[in-house]
Design a protein around this motif. Structure first.
Motif, PDB file in Angstrom:
ATOM      1  N   PRO A   1       0.995  -1.242  -0.149  1.00  0.00           N
ATOM      2  CA  PRO A   1      -0.080   0.592   0.057  1.00  0.00           C
ATOM      3  C   PRO A   1       0.510   1.475  -0.465  1.00  0.00           C
ATOM      4  O   PRO A   1       0.732   2.499  -0.563  1.00  0.00           O
ATOM      5  N   GLY A   2       2.066   1.425   0.925  1.00  0.00           N
ATOM      6  CA  GLY A   2       2.751   2.267   0.840  1.00  0.00           C
ATOM      7  C   GLY A   2       3.305   2.263  -0.568  1.00  0.00           C
ATOM      8  O   GLY A   2       2.837   3.764  -1.188  1.00  0.00           O
ATOM      9  N   LEU A   3       3.558   1.714  -1.192  1.00  0.00           N
ATOM     10  CA  LEU A   3       4.125   1.359  -3.303  1.00  0.00           C
ATOM     11  C   LEU A   3       3.338   2.054  -3.643  1.00  0.00           C
ATOM     12  O   LEU A   3       3.457   3.607  -4.696  1.00  0.00           O
ATOM     13  N   ALA A   4       1.860   1.723  -3.864  1.00  0.00           N
ATOM     14  CA  ALA A   4       0.802   1.712  -4.325  1.00  0.00           C
ATOM     15  C   ALA A   4       0.538   3.353  -3.943  1.00  0.00           C
ATOM     16  O   ALA A   4       0.559   4.014  -5.297  1.00  0.00           O
ATOM     17  N   SER A   5       0.528   3.706  -2.603  1.00  0.00           N
ATOM     18  CA  SER A   5       0.169   5.199  -2.302  1.00  0.00           C
ATOM     19  C   SER A   5       1.068   6.293  -2.996  1.00  0.00           C
ATOM     20  O   SER A   5       0.730   7.690  -3.502  1.00  0.00           O
ATOM     21  N   ARG A   6       2.317   5.850  -3.112  1.00  0.00           N
ATOM     22  CA  ARG A   6       3.236   6.939  -3.879  1.00  0.00           C
ATOM     23  C   ARG A   6       3.072   6.834  -5.779  1.00  0.00           C
ATOM     24  O   ARG A   6       2.934   7.810  -5.993  1.00  0.00           O
ATOM     25  N   LEU A   7       2.685   5.748  -5.974  1.00  0.00           N
ATOM     26  CA  LEU A   7       2.249   5.481  -7.009  1.00  0.00           C
ATOM     27  C   LEU A   7       1.155   6.206  -7.954  1.00  0.00           C
ATOM     28  O   LEU A   7       1.204   7.203  -8.909  1.00  0.00           O
ATOM     29  N   ALA A   8      -0.032   6.447  -6.859  1.00  0.00           N
ATOM     30  CA  ALA A   8      -1.397   6.886  -7.454  1.00  0.00           C
ATOM     31  C   ALA A   8      -0.992   8.639  -6.820  1.00  0.00           C
ATOM     32  O   ALA A   8      -1.299   9.435  -8.064  1.00  0.00           O
ATOM     33  N   ARG A   9       0.146   8.762  -5.517  1.00  0.00           N
ATOM     34  CA  ARG A   9       0.699  10.113  -6.089  1.00  0.00           C
ATOM     35  C   ARG A   9       1.374  10.725  -7.777  1.00  0.00           C
ATOM     36  O   ARG A   9       1.214  12.518  -7.251  1.00  0.00           O
ATOM     37  N   ASP A  10       2.091  10.058  -7.525  1.00  0.00           N
ATOM     38  CA  ASP A  10       2.625  10.025  -9.444  1.00  0.00           C
ATOM     39  C   ASP A  10       1.675   9.882  -9.802  1.00  0.00           C
ATOM     40  O   ASP A  10       2.590  10.104 -11.527  1.00  0.00           O
ATOM     41  N   GLY A  11       0.383   9.781  -9.849  1.00  0.00           N
ATOM     42  CA  GLY A  11      -0.517   9.756 -11.300  1.00  0.00           C
ATOM     43  C   GLY A  11      -0.786   8.155 -12.281  1.00  0.00           C
ATOM     44  O   GLY A  11      -0.507   8.022 -13.300  1.00  0.00           O
ATOM     45  N   PHE A  12       0.366   7.032 -11.608  1.00  0.00           N
ATOM     46  CA  PHE A  12       0.357   6.081 -12.280  1.00  0.00           C
ATOM     47  C   PHE A  12      -0.888   4.511 -11.833  1.00  0.00           C
ATOM     48  O   PHE A  12      -1.003   3.930 -12.692  1.00  0.00           O
TER      49      PHE A  12
ATOM     50  N   PRO B   1      -4.732   4.679 -10.236  1.00  0.00           N
ATOM     51  CA  PRO B   1      -5.995   5.395  -9.430  1.00  0.00           C
ATOM     52  C   PRO B   1      -6.130   6.178  -8.228  1.00  0.00           C
ATOM     53  O   PRO B   1      -5.121   5.091  -7.489  1.00  0.00           O
ATOM     54  N   ARG B   2      -6.015   7.358  -7.788  1.00  0.00           N
ATOM     55  CA  ARG B   2      -6.284   8.475  -7.031  1.00  0.00           C
ATOM     56  C   ARG B   2      -6.550   7.804  -5.201  1.00  0.00           C
ATOM     57  O   ARG B   2      -6.048   8.318  -4.548  1.00  0.00           O
ATOM     58  N   GLN B   3      -7.298   6.939  -5.931  1.00  0.00           N
ATOM     59  CA  GLN B   3      -8.137   6.023  -4.113  1.00  0.00           C
ATOM     60  C   GLN B   3      -7.374   5.603  -3.542  1.00  0.00           C
ATOM     61  O   GLN B   3      -7.537   6.074  -2.610  1.00  0.00           O
ATOM     62  N   LEU B   4      -5.471   5.197  -4.319  1.00  0.00           N
ATOM     63  CA  LEU B   4      -4.749   4.452  -3.271  1.00  0.00           C
ATOM     64  C   LEU B   4      -3.985   5.224  -2.695  1.00  0.00           C
ATOM     65  O   LEU B   4      -3.382   4.615  -1.468  1.00  0.00           O
TER      66      LEU B   4
ATOM     67  N   ASN C   1      -7.314   1.191   1.342  1.00  0.00           N
ATOM     68  CA  ASN C   1      -7.532   0.584  -1.126  1.00  0.00           C
ATOM     69  C   ASN C   1      -6.492  -0.096  -0.805  1.00  0.00           C
ATOM     70  O   ASN C   1      -6.573  -1.857  -1.283  1.00  0.00           O
ATOM     71  N   GLY C   2      -5.575  -0.353  -0.994  1.00  0.00           N
ATOM     72  CA  GLY C   2      -4.210  -0.980  -0.798  1.00  0.00           C
ATOM     73  C   GLY C   2      -3.980  -2.247  -0.049  1.00  0.00           C
ATOM     74  O   GLY C   2      -3.799  -3.424  -1.383  1.00  0.00           O
ATOM     75  N   ILE C   3      -3.905  -2.121   1.243  1.00  0.00           N
ATOM     76  CA  ILE C   3      -4.601  -3.432   1.732  1.00  0.00           C
ATOM     77  C   ILE C   3      -5.881  -4.783   1.216  1.00  0.00           C
ATOM     78  O   ILE C   3      -4.852  -5.293   0.839  1.00  0.00           O
ATOM     79  N   LEU C   4      -6.590  -4.214   1.070  1.00  0.00           N
ATOM     80  CA  LEU C   4      -7.490  -5.192   0.307  1.00  0.00           C
ATOM     81  C   LEU C   4      -7.211  -5.383  -0.922  1.00  0.00           C
ATOM     82  O   LEU C   4      -7.368  -6.611  -1.485  1.00  0.00           O
ATOM     83  N   LEU C   5      -6.995  -4.547  -2.032  1.00  0.00           N
ATOM     84  CA  LEU C   5      -6.002  -5.207  -3.137  1.00  0.00           C
ATOM     85  C   LEU C   5      -5.246  -6.068  -3.428  1.00  0.00           C
ATOM     86  O   LEU C   5      -5.581  -6.514  -3.952  1.00  0.00           O
ATOM     87  N   LEU C   6      -4.517  -6.018  -2.362  1.00  0.00           N
ATOM     88  CA  LEU C   6      -3.105  -6.671  -2.098  1.00  0.00           C
ATOM     89  C   LEU C   6      -3.289  -7.884  -1.868  1.00  0.00           C
ATOM     90  O   LEU C   6      -3.478  -9.111  -2.151  1.00  0.00           O
ATOM     91  N   ALA C   7      -4.957  -8.289  -0.462  1.00  0.00           N
ATOM     92  CA  ALA C   7      -4.721  -9.049   0.036  1.00  0.00           C
ATOM     93  C   ALA C   7      -5.970 -10.208  -1.195  1.00  0.00           C
ATOM     94  O   ALA C   7      -6.036 -11.236  -1.142  1.00  0.00           O
ATOM     95  N   ALA C   8      -6.861  -9.730  -2.149  1.00  0.00           N
ATOM     96  CA  ALA C   8      -7.568 -10.105  -2.922  1.00  0.00           C
ATOM     97  C   ALA C   8      -6.692 -10.723  -3.891  1.00  0.00           C
ATOM     98  O   ALA C   8      -7.120 -11.567  -4.762  1.00  0.00           O
TER      99      ALA C   8
END
Length: 674
Positions: free
Chosen positions: A355-366, A368-371, A382-389
Motif C-alpha cells: 500500500p505504501g508503494l501504491a500510494s506513492r504511485l497514485a500520488r505520481d499519477g500511475f 488510481p488516486r483512491q489508493l 484500499n491498497g491493503i484490500l487490493l493486495l489481499a484479493a
C-alpha cells in the motif's frame, strides 16, 4: 438494519476510526525495526532450503554433495546485496527503495518497471508466505494438510485485518515471533551440529529414502543436466534475498538517522539470514533429508519399493526439528509454531510495503488516486484490500503449491535489483564528475565499484532465473509485470491529459465568463407539493427566463393539468411538450437542446423534484424517470441539473436511523433540523 450490523462488525474487526491528529505512526528503534521490517528476509529461511533440495531432486544424485555449497553461494549473494543496499539506503533515505533510485537516475520508464516488479513481488510474498504457513500448520496437525488452501486464505484474512487496524501495539507484538524464530533456527542448527560432532547423527523421517530422477533423459546428459539443475537450485534458493526490498521501502519507519539505522538493520539481518541458510542446508545434507516434487514417484524406501501415494512431506525445517529434537518432541512443535508465526509477520511487511508503494504511485499519477487516501485507521486500506484479493486469487489458482508460486517469485525481485543497482552506478557517476580530487571522491568511486559488483551479480542471477524458470511458470510473472507496466502508463497518460485539460489558462476566459442569461426550466409531472417547492426554488434564483414544462403522454391528462395550472394562477408559464410515442425523456431533452441551440452561451438550469424515501424498496417505486433524465442531461453543455428534495413521511419517521445508516453524516449537526 443490515447497514448497522455491517458497521458493528467492521468496528469489532478493525476498530474505531482515528482522527487525523489523533494517531501518528511511531518510528521504531533498530531493535524493533529489524524484526518488524526485515522479517521477510528472515522468514525466507523457512522455505529457501526446501526450494534448493526440490530443484536438486530433479537429478536424484547430487543433493547430498551440492546443497551445502548452493546454500553457501546464496549466503554470499545475500551479503553482497546487503552491502550494496546499505549504500542505497544512505543515499535515498526517503523510503522509495529501488523505485526512487531508478526514477531519479534512469528516468520514469525505468522507475515504472521497477514499481511494477515490486508490486508483483509484494503480492507473491504474501501468497508464498501464507502457503508455507499452511505447510507448517499441516506439519503440526497432519489432519489439516488437505485443507492448506483454506488455511492459507485464512492467513491472508488475518494479516489483512491486522494491517487494516494499523495499531502501533500490533507492530511491537510482531517483533516477538521474529526473534523467537531466529533463536529456534540457531538452536536447531546448534543442537544438530553437536549431535553430528559427537557421533549421534540425527535421523529424519526421509533420511533412509532414495531419490529417483524425474526423467531418465536428465541422467543421460549428466554434465549439461547437472549444471542446469544446480543453477536452478541456486535460483530457487535466492528467494532468501526477497526481503531486502522490504527494508528499503520501510526506511521512513526507522528512527533518525533513518538511512543509517536501516542500513545497520539490513546488515545484521543479512548476516543472520546467510548464517541460518548455510547452517540449515549443511545440516539437512548431513542428516540426509529429502524434499522432492513428487514424493510418491521419486522417493523409494530401502527395500526398493516406492512409498505410498498418501505420503505427505513436511518442510525441511520441520523435518530437521523432528530429527534433532527426537528425544524432546515438544521442541518440534515450538519450532513449527514459531516458523508459522514468523511467516505471518513476513506477510505483514508486504501489507505495509504494497500500500505504501501504491500510494506513492497514485500520488505520481500511475495508479488510481483512491489508493493514495487513508482509511478510518489512517492506513492505506484500499491498497491493503487490493493486495489481499490478489494474493488470495494466486493461492486458490495455484492450490497453495509453494514450488509453483516460487517459480513466479524471483523475476520481480531481481528485475528491481538490477535496475536499482544500475541507478546507483549512475548516481555515483554524476556526483564523481562534480568533485575534482578528495577522500570523498575516492569513497564515491569505491561505492560505485560495490554497486557495479551488485549490478553484475544480480543481472547474472536474473538471467539464471529467466533461463531456468521461464518455461516452468516465471513467464506468468513476466506477463503480469508487462501488463501492469502498460496499465500504469495508460493511467498516467489519462491523468496527464485530464490535468492539462482542466488547468486554468490565463488567456482563456471562457471558464470564468458569466453567462449572459440563465434559463430556469421546472419539470412538471403533476401539480403537488414537490413541484411547487421546485417552482419556488427556481423563482428564488431569479433567472433571466423561467418556464415550466410537462410532457403530454396522455393528452386528456395534459389538458386537465393545464386547466388546474390556470386555476391556481401560478406565476410561471407552462409549456406542454408533444410526445407522439408516449416517451418522457426524449421530449424534455429535445426542448433543452433547442434552448441551447438558440442561445449557446446561456446557462440552462433544470429543476427536477425528487422524493426522499425511508425504505429501500420505495426507491423502486419513485424517482426512476428523474434519475434517467438527470443522467441524460449531463451530456448537454452549459446545462445544470438541480434536484429539489421532498422528504416523504416514511423518511421522517425513520430519519435518525437513516442518517446513522448513511455513515458519513454527522447526526448531531442534523438533530435540530426538522
Amino acid at each position: 438494519m443490515a447497514r448497522r450490523f455491517s458497521d458493528a462488525v467492521k468496528r469489532l474487526l478493525v476498530g474505531r476510526p482515528f482522527r487525523s491528529d489523533h494517531f501518528r505512526r511511531e518510528a521504531l528503534p533498530k531493535r524493533l525495526a529489524m524484526p518488524v521490517f526485515a522479517s521477510d528476509m528472515v522468514s525466507s529461511v523457512a522455505y529457501a532450503p526446501d526450494e534448493i533440495l526440490l530443484a536438486l531432486s530433479l537429478s536424484g544424485l547430487v543433493a547430498l554433495t551440492v546443497s551445502p555449497w548452493i546454500g553457501l553461494a546464496v549466503g554470499a549473494v545475500i551479503l553482497v546485496i546487503v552491502l550494496c543496499y546499505r549504500l542505497n539506503l544512505r543515499a535515498y533515505p526517503s523510503g522509495g527503495g529501488d523505485y526512487a533510485v531508478a526514477s531519479t537516475n534512469l528516468g520514469t520508464r525505468a522507475g515504472l518497471l521497477v514499481a511494477a516488479s515490486l508490486l508483483v513481488d509484494f503480492v507473491l510474498t504474501v501468497a508464498v508466505s501464507m502457503t508455507v504457513f499452511a505447510g507448517y500448520i499441516g506439519a503440526m496437525i497432519p489432519e489439516l494438510k488437505p485443507h492448506k488452501v483454506v488455511i492459507a486464505v485464512g492467513g491472508i484474512v488475518l494479516v489483512t485485518l491486522a494491517g487494516l487496524r494499523g495499531s502501533a501495539s500490533i507492530r511491537r507484538f510482531l517483533a516477538i515471533p521474529t526473534y523467537l524464530f531466529i533463536l529456534a533456527v540457531f538452536a536447531t542448527v546448534a543442537v544438530g551440529t553437536y549431535r553430528v560432532v559427537t557421533g549421534d547423527t540425527p535421523v529424519a523421517a526421509t533420511s533412509g529414502y532414495s531419490v529417483l530422477p524425474m526423467a531418465e533423459e536428465e541422467t543421460a546428459l549428466m554434465g549439461l543436466a547437472a549444471v542446469f539443475i544446480i543453477l536452478r537450485a541456486f535460483s530457487s534458493g535466492s528467494v532468501a534475498l526477497a526481503g531486502v526490498q522490504t527494508v528499503a521501502m520501510a526506511v521512513p519507519g526507522f528512527r533518525a538517522p533513518r538511512g543509517r539505522n536501516a542500513a545497520a538493520t539490513l546488515l545484521l539481518t543479512g548476516a543472520l539470514s546467510a548464517c541460518m541458510l548455510v547452517g540449515l542446508t549443511w545440516l539437512s545434507a548431513v542428516i540426509g533429508i529429502k524434499y522432492v516434487a513428487a514424493p510418491s514417484e521419486q522417493l523409494v524406501a530401502r527395500s526398493g519399493s516406492p512409498i505410498g501415494a498418501d505420503f505427505e512431506q513436511d518442510p525441511v525445517l520441520g523435518q530437521l526439528a523432528q530429527a534433532v529434537f527426537s528425544g524432546f518432541p515438544f521442541m518440534f512443535y515450538v519450532v513449527a509454531a514459531v516458523a508459522a508465526l514468523v511467516l505471518l509477520v513476513a506477510a505483514n511487511t508486504s501489507v505495509e510495503g504494497f500500500p505504501g508503494l501504491a500510494s506513492r504511485l497514485a500520488r505520481d499519477g500511475f495508479l488510481p488516486r483512491q489508493l493514495a487516501s487513508r482509511g478510518d485507521r489512517l492506513t492505506f486500506s484500499n491498497g491493503i484490500l487490493l493486495l489481499a484479493a490478489a494474493a488470495a486469487v494466486l493461492v486458490v489458482a495455484f492450490r497453495a503449491s509453494v514450488p509453483d508460486l516460487i517459480e513466479l517469485y524471483l523475476v520481480g525481485v531481481f528485475t528491481a535489483f538490477v535496475l536499482g543497482q544500475l541507478g546507483m552506478i549512475r548516481h555515483w557517476t554524476v556526483r564523481i564528475r562534480r568533485i575534482v580530487s578528495s577522500p570523498v571522491r575516492r569513497r564515491m568511486q569505491l561505492n560505485r565499484v560495490v554497486n557495479g559488483l551488485g549490478f553484475v551479480l544480480t543481472a547474472l542471477v536474473l538471467v539464471v532465473v529467466l533461463v531456468t524458470k521461464l518455461a516452468g511458470g516465471a513467464w506468468i510473472a513476466v506477463a503480469a509485470i508487462a501488463v501492469l507496466y502498460l496499465v500504469m502508463g495508460l493511467i498516467h497518460r489519462h491523468y496527464t491529459r485530464v490535468d492539462s485539460e482542466l488547468a486554468p489558462d490565463e488567456d482563456d476566459e471562457s471558464a470564468r465568463t458569466l453567462p449572459p442569461n440563465t434559463h430556469a426550466v421546472v419539470v412538471v409531472t403533476e401539480i403537488h407539493k414537490p413541484m411547487l417547492r421546485a417552482l419556488a426554488f427556481a423563482r428564488a434564483s431569479r433567472p433571466t427566463f423561467l418556464n415550466a414544462i410537462t410532457v403530454a403522454v396522455d393528452e386528456d391528462a395534459a389538458v386537465r393539468l393545464q386547466d388546474r395550472w390556470d386555476e391556481m394562477d401560478l406565476p410561471v408559464p407552462l409549456t406542454i411538450l408533444d410526445s407522439p410515442y408516449r416517451e418522457l425523456v426524449r421530449p424534455v431533452m429535445n426542448h433543452i437542446t433547442n434552448l441551447r441551440r438558440r442561445s449557446p452561451r446561456d446557462l440552462v438550469i433544470v429543476y427536477i423534484p425528487q422524493y426522499i424515501v425511508g425504505r429501500r424498496w420505495e426507491n423502486l417505486l419513485h424517482n426512476q424517470t428523474s434519475l434517467r433524465l438527470k443522467s441524460r442531461l449531463l451530456f448537454v453543455p452549459n446545462v445544470v441539473v438541480a434536484s429539489v428534495p421532498w422528504r416523504l413521511r416514511s423518511f421522517t419517521r425513520a430519519r435518525d436511523q437513516l442518517i446513522r445508516r448513511a455513515g458519513d453524516i454527522d447526526a448531531e449537526s442534523f438533530r435540530e433540523l426538522r
